[in-house]
Scaffold this motif. Structure first.
Motif, PDB file in Angstrom:
ATOM      1  N   VAL A 233     -25.521  22.271 -26.279  1.00 59.73           N
ATOM      2  CA  VAL A 233     -24.235  21.784 -26.775  1.00 59.73           C
ATOM      3  C   VAL A 233     -23.155  22.249 -25.810  1.00 59.73           C
ATOM      4  N   ASP A 234     -22.141  21.397 -25.592  1.00 62.06           N
ATOM      5  CA  ASP A 234     -21.074  21.752 -24.658  1.00 62.06           C
ATOM      6  C   ASP A 234     -20.025  22.660 -25.284  1.00 62.06           C
ATOM      7  N   ARG A 235     -19.671  22.348 -26.553  1.00 60.11           N
ATOM      8  CA  ARG A 235     -18.607  23.143 -27.165  1.00 60.11           C
ATOM      9  C   ARG A 235     -18.678  23.015 -28.674  1.00 60.11           C
ATOM     10  N   LEU A 236     -18.244  24.069 -29.357  1.00 59.95           N
ATOM     11  CA  LEU A 236     -18.092  24.019 -30.804  1.00 59.95           C
ATOM     12  C   LEU A 236     -16.672  23.557 -31.113  1.00 59.95           C
ATOM     13  N   ALA A 237     -16.544  22.507 -31.921  1.00 63.92           N
ATOM     14  CA  ALA A 237     -15.225  21.953 -32.213  1.00 63.92           C
ATOM     15  C   ALA A 237     -15.284  21.132 -33.486  1.00 63.92           C
ATOM     16  N   TYR A 238     -14.139  21.060 -34.158  1.00 64.81           N
ATOM     17  CA  TYR A 238     -14.028  20.205 -35.332  1.00 64.81           C
ATOM     18  C   TYR A 238     -13.689  18.777 -34.906  1.00 64.81           C
ATOM     19  N   ARG A 239     -13.835  17.853 -35.857  1.00 66.23           N
ATOM     20  CA  ARG A 239     -13.645  16.441 -35.543  1.00 66.23           C
ATOM     21  C   ARG A 239     -12.291  16.168 -34.911  1.00 66.23           C
ATOM     22  N   ASP A 240     -11.209  16.732 -35.474  1.00 67.24           N
ATOM     23  CA  ASP A 240      -9.868  16.442 -34.944  1.00 67.24           C
ATOM     24  C   ASP A 240      -9.744  16.903 -33.494  1.00 67.24           C
ATOM     25  N   GLU A 241     -10.366  18.036 -33.166  1.00 65.69           N
ATOM     26  CA  GLU A 241     -10.305  18.540 -31.788  1.00 65.69           C
ATOM     27  C   GLU A 241     -11.087  17.632 -30.838  1.00 65.69           C
ATOM     28  N   VAL A 242     -12.232  17.152 -31.297  1.00 70.90           N
ATOM     29  CA  VAL A 242     -13.047  16.256 -30.465  1.00 70.90           C
ATOM     30  C   VAL A 242     -12.301  14.960 -30.200  1.00 70.90           C
ATOM     31  N   TYR A 243     -11.754  14.360 -31.246  1.00 70.41           N
ATOM     32  CA  TYR A 243     -11.073  13.075 -31.089  1.00 70.41           C
ATOM     33  C   TYR A 243      -9.796  13.208 -30.275  1.00 70.41           C
ATOM     34  N   ASP A 244      -9.082  14.307 -30.438  1.00 69.57           N
ATOM     35  CA  ASP A 244      -7.876  14.518 -29.615  1.00 69.57           C
ATOM     36  C   ASP A 244      -8.251  14.587 -28.137  1.00 69.57           C
ATOM     37  N   GLU A 245      -9.350  15.263 -27.836  1.00 69.56           N
ATOM     38  CA  GLU A 245      -9.795  15.390 -26.449  1.00 69.56           C
ATOM     39  C   GLU A 245     -10.205  14.033 -25.872  1.00 69.56           C
ATOM     40  N   VAL A 246     -10.914  13.242 -26.670  1.00 68.21           N
ATOM     41  CA  VAL A 246     -11.357  11.926 -26.199  1.00 68.21           C
ATOM     42  C   VAL A 246     -10.158  11.018 -25.962  1.00 68.21           C
ATOM     43  N   LYS A 247      -9.215  11.005 -26.888  1.00 71.57           N
ATOM     44  CA  LYS A 247      -8.031  10.154 -26.736  1.00 71.57           C
ATOM     45  C   LYS A 247      -7.205  10.575 -25.527  1.00 71.57           C
ATOM     46  N   GLN A 248      -7.100  11.868 -25.301  1.00 68.34           N
ATOM     47  CA  GLN A 248      -6.357  12.359 -24.145  1.00 68.34           C
ATOM     48  C   GLN A 248      -7.011  11.905 -22.849  1.00 68.34           C
ATOM     49  N   ALA A 249      -8.343  11.938 -22.815  1.00 74.24           N
ATOM     50  CA  ALA A 249      -9.051  11.504 -21.616  1.00 74.24           C
ATOM     51  C   ALA A 249      -8.931  10.003 -21.402  1.00 74.24           C
ATOM     52  N   GLY A 251      -6.358   8.055 -22.360  1.00 78.43           N
ATOM     53  CA  GLY A 251      -4.987   7.602 -22.112  1.00 78.43           C
ATOM     54  C   GLY A 251      -4.137   7.749 -23.357  1.00 78.43           C
ATOM     55  N   GLU A 252      -2.885   8.003 -23.163  1.00 84.43           N
ATOM     56  CA  GLU A 252      -1.985   8.317 -24.274  1.00 84.43           C
ATOM     57  C   GLU A 252      -1.902   7.200 -25.306  1.00 84.43           C
ATOM     58  N   GLU A 253      -1.987   5.941 -24.871  1.00 88.14           N
ATOM     59  CA  GLU A 253      -1.836   4.811 -25.789  1.00 88.14           C
ATOM     60  C   GLU A 253      -3.173   4.303 -26.318  1.00 88.14           C
TER      61      GLU A 253
END
Length: 565
Positions: A233-249, A251-253
């Motif tokens: 596993v790469d990292r322990l994270a909750y759903r909101d943290e995972v989705y925030d990271e994906v959206k940031q990668a 693009g902002e919109e």
């Protein structure tokens, strides 16, 4: 002015959504359906589940869509069969190869339980995230069978069964008190083959040495922190943290869109010419039975009706716009006679246009019977197939009835009129007829395998004898031609037919709403073979009823405990 401003802002938001970057999303916690619903009840029960074909089509299109930046998938919940998991892995690997971000997230891979199969799927993604409270149940594969011969004997129930041959073990749970050597040999090789596939896939996806992965399998299960340390596993994270990271990668919109919705929207925008040359897709799922496909209103799996599937193959064969047929088979088998009906339609269709079989999780016993005449058979490495054999017999409950005070008397005209009664055993003459029936079915099955697969009769018998194979081993033996999924089968069908890579795929039989309502004109009419709700089915008790010899399946059946999830 305010109303005009509101309209302008709404239009602007719609425009932005049509041009903004996309993050494709897939939620597998409710499972997937393989193929369209066969009847209204199935449509209602599966309405919230994504369809495998839509997911595959969406991921294929997304690879070349510049708007699509990433894929995020939530795993866990409803277990998926190994064949379907390998279809998804293949699609994810190809999506990942396009250079786009792929992320798998799970709350847990088995909460104090085996999570090997879902983790195997996750390992295909570039990043794997786990909720901090979750675990990775990477523990390997176990197939377990319970033997109830002793219990039945105490109850006064005996089984008189014949089988062809030593690997046809569907009835062993009732006739044996332990695994026979052929039984154990077959199951050990299945487990070994599947673990080989898991180790190779996880090693490649996680960039680990295969020997290291095999060691990790023996060390599991893992707590979350241990899984990170082991590189699973790469990292322990909750759903909101995972989705925030994906959206940031991405693009902002960027905004989220389910893969199946993305695929359907693309299909609507590109409606094919109804008369354009294309591929027919025919689905055959569940226990094989005579009559129409359908399912029980009590639940349980559906059935592959010989009338329904045969009508679909006939319609595709006679349609001049259809240039090749893909027959998707996911079945543990069932009725020999119904399987033979479908086999004949495959043979007739192959004479006119190419037929490609795509195997799902299971295409064994009768499921292999309906597949073997195709031009090409494609299976996943983990598909369970083969089981070329037959069994038959009956339970004998005379002692049980005597214990509970039930007296049974039989009046019959004809020496063998009562041979199928469960209150008495077979006579020597009746056993002779049972064995003649078993020999006839086995000889027919093996002979058709030899003819269809260009094998000698001796070689076909060597591969048969009731033995179950993984798709990988079946390919080595010549029972399967190629390893791959539904998308591969469709691509091959297009090539065989000389069609473009984007030639349309149409599900058969195709009926418009009017055809579904009107009565059929004849047995050749497509409307005559509509799927139905099976009021005669046992629903959730279907497996038990089949094991007890009740008339819901048939002599070409794979036991349910072979499922790998």
């Amino acid at each position: 002015m305010d109303a005009g401003k509101a309209i302008f802002e709404t239009v602007d938001r719609i425009r932005q959504r049509r041009t903004a970057p996309l993050v494709l999303e897939l939620d597998l916690t409710e499972g997937l359906t393989d193929g369209p619903p066969s009847d209204a009840l199935t449509a209602v029960l599966s309405m919230r589940k994504p369809r495998l074909s839509d997911v595959l089509a969406g991921l294929k299109r997304g690879r070349d869509d510049s708007r699509v930046r990433a894929l995020v998938v939530k795993l866990g919940g409803h277990p998926l069969g190994l064949g379907m998991v390998q279809e998804l892995r293949q699609a994810v690997v190809r999506f990942r190869a396009s250079g786009k971000l792929t992320v798998a997230f799970a709350e847990t891979f088995g909460e104090f339980g085996n999570g090997t199969v879902p983790y195997y799927l996750a390992s295909a993604f570039e990043r794997v995230y786990l909720q901090p409270s979750g675990d990775v149940g990477l523990t390997g594969v176990a197939l377990e069978q319970r033997f109830v011969k002793g219990t039945l004997a105490k109850l006064g129930i005996g089984y008189e069964m014949g089988q062809r041959h030593e690997y046809k073990t569907a009835a062993n749970t009732f006739t044996q008190d332990h695994m026979t050597e052929p039984h154990r040999e077959s199951m050990e090789r299945i487990v070994e083959s599947v673990v080989e596939q898991f180790v190779a896939g996880i090693a490649e996806g996680r960039r680990l040495d295969p020997d290291k992965v095999r060691e990790l399998v023996d060390r599991g299960p893992f707590l979350g922190a241990e899984a990170v340390e082991a590189g699973l596993v790469d990292r322990l994270a909750y759903r909101d943290e995972v989705y925030d990271e994906v959206k940031q990668a991405a693009g902002e919109e960027a905004h989220l869109l389910f893969v199946s919705r993305y695929a359907k929207a693309a299909a609507v925008r590109k409606l094919p010419n109804p008369t354009a040359a294309g591929i027919a897709l025919v689905h055959g799922h569940g226990q094989i039975r005579s009559g129409r496909s359908g399912r029980s209103p009590l639940g349980g799996g559906g059935a592959m009706g010989s009338d329904t599937v045969s009508a679909a193959l006939r319609a595709a064969r006679r349609d001049d716009h259809v240039k090749a047929v893909v027959f998707r088979v996911d079945s543990p088998g069932g009725s020999y006679v119904a399987s033979d009906v479908i086999w004949r339609e495959v043979v007739l269709t192959r004479k006119v246009k190419p037929v490609i079989v795509s195997m799902g999780d299971l295409a064994a016993s009768g499921g292999y019977f309906v597949s073997m005449a195709a031009d090409v058979i494609m299976a996943q490495p983990g598909t369970l197939t083969g089981s070329i054999g037959v069994f038959g017999g009956k339970p004998v409950v005379s002692e049980l009835l005597e214990k509970i005070g039930v007296n049974s008397e039989l009046v019959a005209e004809g020496a063998n009129a009562g041979m199928f009664s469960t209150t008495r055993g077979f006579s020597p003459e009746q056993w002779e007829r049972v064995n003649a029936w078993l020999d006839r079915i086995y000889d027919d099955f093996v002979g058709k395998v030899a003819d269809s697969r260009s094998l000698t009769r001796d070689r076909a018998h060597e591969l048969a004898r009731g033995r179950v194979w993984t798709g990988a081993d079946a390919r080595e033996g010549g029972l399967v031609d190629e390893l791959g999924g539904l998308e591969d089968a469709l691509a091959l069908a297009r090539r065989r037919a000389g069609l473009a890579d984007d030639a349309p795929v149409r599900v058969y039989p195709r009926l418009n709403p009017l055809e579904r309502l009107r009565p059929p004109e004849s047995s050749e009419d497509k409307a005559a073979a509509l799927a139905r709700v099976r009021l005669d089915a046992w629903g959730p008790l279907a497996r038990l009823s089949a094991d007890l010899g009740l008339p819901v399946s048939g002599p070409l059946t794979l036991p349910g405990w072979y499922t790998i999830r």
